[in-house]
Structures are given as structure tokens and as C-alpha cells.
Design an enzyme around this catalytic site. Structure first.
Site, short mmCIF file in Angstrom:
data_model
loop_
_atom_site.label_atom_id
_atom_site.label_comp_id
_atom_site.label_asym_id
_atom_site.label_seq_id
_atom_site.Cartn_x
_atom_site.Cartn_y
_atom_site.Cartn_z
N LYS A 1 0.84 -1.20 0.00
CA LYS A 1 0.00 0.00 0.00
C LYS A 1 0.88 1.27 0.00
O LYS A 1 2.11 1.17 0.02
CB LYS A 1 -0.95 -0.05 1.19
CG LYS A 1 -1.98 -1.20 1.08
CD LYS A 1 -3.12 -0.90 0.14
CE LYS A 1 -3.90 -2.07 -0.40
NZ LYS A 1 -4.55 -2.97 0.52
C1 LIG Z 1 -5.59 -3.91 0.95
C2 LIG Z 1 -7.06 -3.73 0.99
C3 LIG Z 1 -7.84 -4.04 2.12
C4 LIG Z 1 -7.33 -4.81 3.30
O1 LIG Z 1 -6.17 -4.41 3.84
P1 LIG Z 1 -5.13 -5.49 4.44
O2 LIG Z 1 -4.20 -4.62 5.20
O3 LIG Z 1 -4.49 -6.16 3.29
O4 LIG Z 1 -5.90 -6.41 5.32
C5 LIG Z 1 -9.17 -3.73 2.11
N1 LIG Z 1 -9.75 -3.16 1.04
C6 LIG Z 1 -9.07 -2.87 -0.07
C7 LIG Z 1 -9.78 -2.22 -1.22
C8 LIG Z 1 -7.70 -3.16 -0.15
O5 LIG Z 1 -7.02 -2.90 -1.26
#
Ligand SMILES: *Cc1c(COP(=O)(O)O)cnc(C)c1O
Length: 379
Positions: free
Chosen positions: A183
């Protein structure tokens, strides 16, 4: 070519911060470093430290947010075109995800479609800032107000983004971020809830530590709770000092390094692909407000799979964001029988995610765009 679709950009500074926790702090779990990370996030967003609740994944953030704000058994409006995390989090909180269609030009929730799916059990809407685009956020909040719904923003793609000059996470009802490895910033894994409702913050703060009342305060001063009470379901969803140490370094690098790099690549992609026949770009809010996490484009006329294969043959990986959740076996049976989701299914047949992360060079983006143009001519 040897290009990664996405990756963490971490190095000496993150390693030194982790080393400091191990060697100097000596406490790896949830302690003072987590409190410092929450304070840093709060300062970055311009909110109070108590409004930021860090957890161990973005999915945990969504789960706790739904549990805190929405009664069990309620329906939650959510675009089907999202990571399965959004759906699992709603279901884990004992609620029903109601898959909504998306707008063709942005791949974000279509409020007209959502309005048709409202029932007396609908209590919340979870907009997803797809590809970091908080499209029509005020319209989402106006819709929620009109229908008496809570808003839980899945802002997993949108850390560092703004909407009309205001940071995502600096306003609204409940905003959930992810800090997983790929991210906009990472804490290894991780995430946080930002809420403007003190009751939600309190419930999430406790629920990440098994709902042991006020355990957070104790941990931040090196203590533990021995005589406590528990009023609701809780989890082991807290963040560790190790994760927070990585997150703090990443946050400090965001505005000077990661955000400009991601924005530059986005602008380059959009310029190079603007007039390519057979490709349609998603519409964005002010591109300056966006720190793009992914770069999906629409490949038209049923050529998505052929284009993906042609790019793969040249060492260019592509992604799928996302397989619609209403097509997944587990959710198919759970979901209320609603109207079809034609735009979601159309976009699923078109969207191709191109490589994007701060370590990609401008030359690499040019090569990717050239390969895409060539693939479109030949398939
Ligand atoms: C990455 C993501 C999540 C969840 O986050 P994690 O930290 O991977 O559990 C939720 N929604 C979207 C759209 C994502 O891209």
C-alpha cells in the site's frame, strides 16, 4: 523486462528503526512505539491522536469498524468490485454485505444503484476509494445522511490522498486504512481506523485487545490490566512496536518521496495512454489530490486476456482489481437476491492493472506503454 506489479520500498532506515526496537526498546509488542505511530498519523491527518486506532491489518480495521458502528444482522452497501477483505470484514461482524454496482467511468460505487438496494435493514455504506480515487465523497455522505446510514470508508488505497483539498481521514464518519506491504505506506502488515465518533473509537480501541476495557492506556505506559471487565466480542488485532517502527519511517518518507514518485508515474501513464485506441482510462478527481496505489486501465472490445498474455510474454506482470465479490461462492449464497451488476461485470472483463510502485522508472513506464500499444495492434 523484469518489472514487479507492486512492491514495498523499504531499506536501511526501516531496518534501523526495527533494530532500535529490538536492541534499545526491548519490547516488541504493543507499546510506546505504537502510541508514537498513532500520534504521527494523527498529526499527518490533522486529527487528535485518540481518534486513530492502529491494528494489524486493514481488514481488521474494517471488521472492528463495522462491529463498532453497525448492529449485527444489518445490511451494508458496498461495491462488488473491491478486495474480498471488504466483504469478509462485513460478514465477520455478523452483517450482510449488499453488493452494489459501480460507475463505469470511475469503478466507484454507483449511488443510484445503491439506492435501489436499500432495505429496512440497511444501516451503513462502505465506499471503496478504488485506485485511490475518493470520487464524489460528499455525494456519498449526503446519500448516507438522507438514508440514515453510517459511512465506513474503505480507504485502503487512499492513504495520503485528499478530496477537495482535505485529507482522506481528516473528515467524515469512519475511515479505514491499510498498511500492508504494497500500500502507499506499509508497517509490514497493518492498518488503522480513524473515527469522528468517540464511542466508535473507544469500542475499536478495546476490541483490538480482546475488548479488555482501557487496556490500550496501560500498554502505552508499559503496564497490563489484571482486574478488568469485558462487554463485547474482542480480538487480538493490535499492532506491534516492530510494525509501528516500520510504519513511522514510511510515513516520514510519504510526502517527500513515495507520493511524488507515484503521482509522477500516474501522470506519465495518463499522458502516454490518453489517446490509445482500445484503451479507456478511468476518470479521476483532481489528479494532484491522488496518491495512486494501483493503476488499472480498461482494455475494450474483449481483448483483456489477450493483452494480459502479450504483456506477460514480455515480462510485464498485470493484476486484476478485482474479481467481483458477488461471483465468489461463499458470498453468492449469503447475499440478498438483488438486481444484476452489469457494469461491475463489464469492468471485470476490461480492467487490467499495470505495474505501479515508487521504484519503477519513467523508462520502464514508457516501455510498458509501448508494449501495451503494440499488444493492442497485434491481438
Ligand atoms: C488492501 C485492501 C484491504 C485490506 O487491507 P489489508 O491490510 O491487506 O488487510 C481492504 N480493502 C481494499 C480495497 C484493499 O485494497
Amino acid at each position: 523486462m523484469n518489472i514487479r506489479l507492486s512492491r514495498s520500498v523499504v531499506g536501511e532506515a526501516e531496518a534501523a528503526a526495527v533494530s532500535k526496537i529490538i536492541i534499545e526498546e526491548g519490547y516488541l509488542g504493543m507499546g510506546a512505539e505504537v502510541q508514537r505511530f498513532e500520534a504521527d498519523i494523527a498529526a499527518y491527518l490533522g486529527v487528535q491522536p485518540a481518534q486513530v486506532i492502529s491494528v494489524n491489518t486493514g481488514t481488521a480495521a474494517l471488521h472492528l469498524a463495522v462491529q463498532a458502528a453497525v448492529p449485527k444482522g444489518s445490511e451494508v452497501l458496498v461495491p462488488s468490485l473491491t478486495f474480498v477483505a471488504s466483504f469478509q470484514a462485513i460478514a465477520a461482524a455478523g452483517c450482510v454485505p449488499v453488493p452494489c454496482d459501480v460507475c463505469q467511468s470511475t469503478a466507484t460505487i454507483d449511488l443510484e444503484d445503491a439506492a435501489r438496494r436499500i432495505s429496512p435493514r440497511t444501516k451503513a455504506i462502505m465506499p471503496v476509494h478504488y485506485a485511490s480515487n475518493p470520487w464524489q465523497l460528499e455525494a456519498v455522505y449526503a446519500f448516507a445522511k438522507q438514508h440514515g446510514l453510517r459511512v465506513i470508508e474503505d480507504a485502503a488505497h487512499a492513504f495520503g490522498c485528499s478530496h477537495k483539498g482535505r485529507k482522506i481521514g481528516s473528515m467524515g464518519d469512519i475511515v479505514c486504512f491499510s498498511f500492508d506491504g504494497i500500500k502507499n505506506i506499509t508497517s509490514g502488515e497493518g492498518g488503522c481506523i480513524v473515527s469522528f465518533d468517540p464511542e466508535v473509537t473507544r469500542l475499536c480501541s478495546d476490541a483490538r485487545l480482546l475488548s479488555v476495557e482501557n487496556d490500550t492506556e496501560k500498554r502505552y505506559t508499559g503496564g497490563r490490566s489484571w482486574d478488568f471487565d469485558v462487554h463485547c466480542q474482542g480480538y487480538r488485532y493490535h499492532m506491534s512496536n516492530i510494525m509501528a517502527a516500520i510504519g513511522r519511517v514510511q510515513l516520514a518518507r510519504l510526502d517527500g518521496e513515495f507520493a511524488p514518485a507515484r503521482r509522477r508515474l500516474l501522470a506519465q501513464y495518463r499522458a502516454e495512454l490518453a489517446n490509445v485506441p482500445g484503451v479507456a482510462l478511468l476518470q479521476l478527481d483532481a489528479a494532484d489530490d491522488i496518491v495512486p496505489h494501483i493503476y488499472p486501465v480498461r482494455v475494450l472490445h474483449g481483448r483483456k486476456d489477450a493483452v494480459k498474455a502479450a504483456l506477460a510474454a514480455q515480462g510485464i506482470p498485470t493484476g486484476v482489481h478485482y474479481k467481483p465479490n458477488h461471483l465468489l461462492t461463499y458470498f453468492k449464497d449469503m447475499l440478498p437476491k438483488g438486481a444484476p451488476l452489469p457494469v461491475t461485470e463489464q469492468l471485470y472483463g476490461e480492467l487490467v492493472t499495470l505495474p505501479l510502485h515508487p521504484a519503477i522508472s519513467e523508462e520502464e513506464v514508457s516501455s510498458i506503454c509501448a508494449a501495451l500499444r503494440k499488444a493492442l495492434e497485434s491481438v
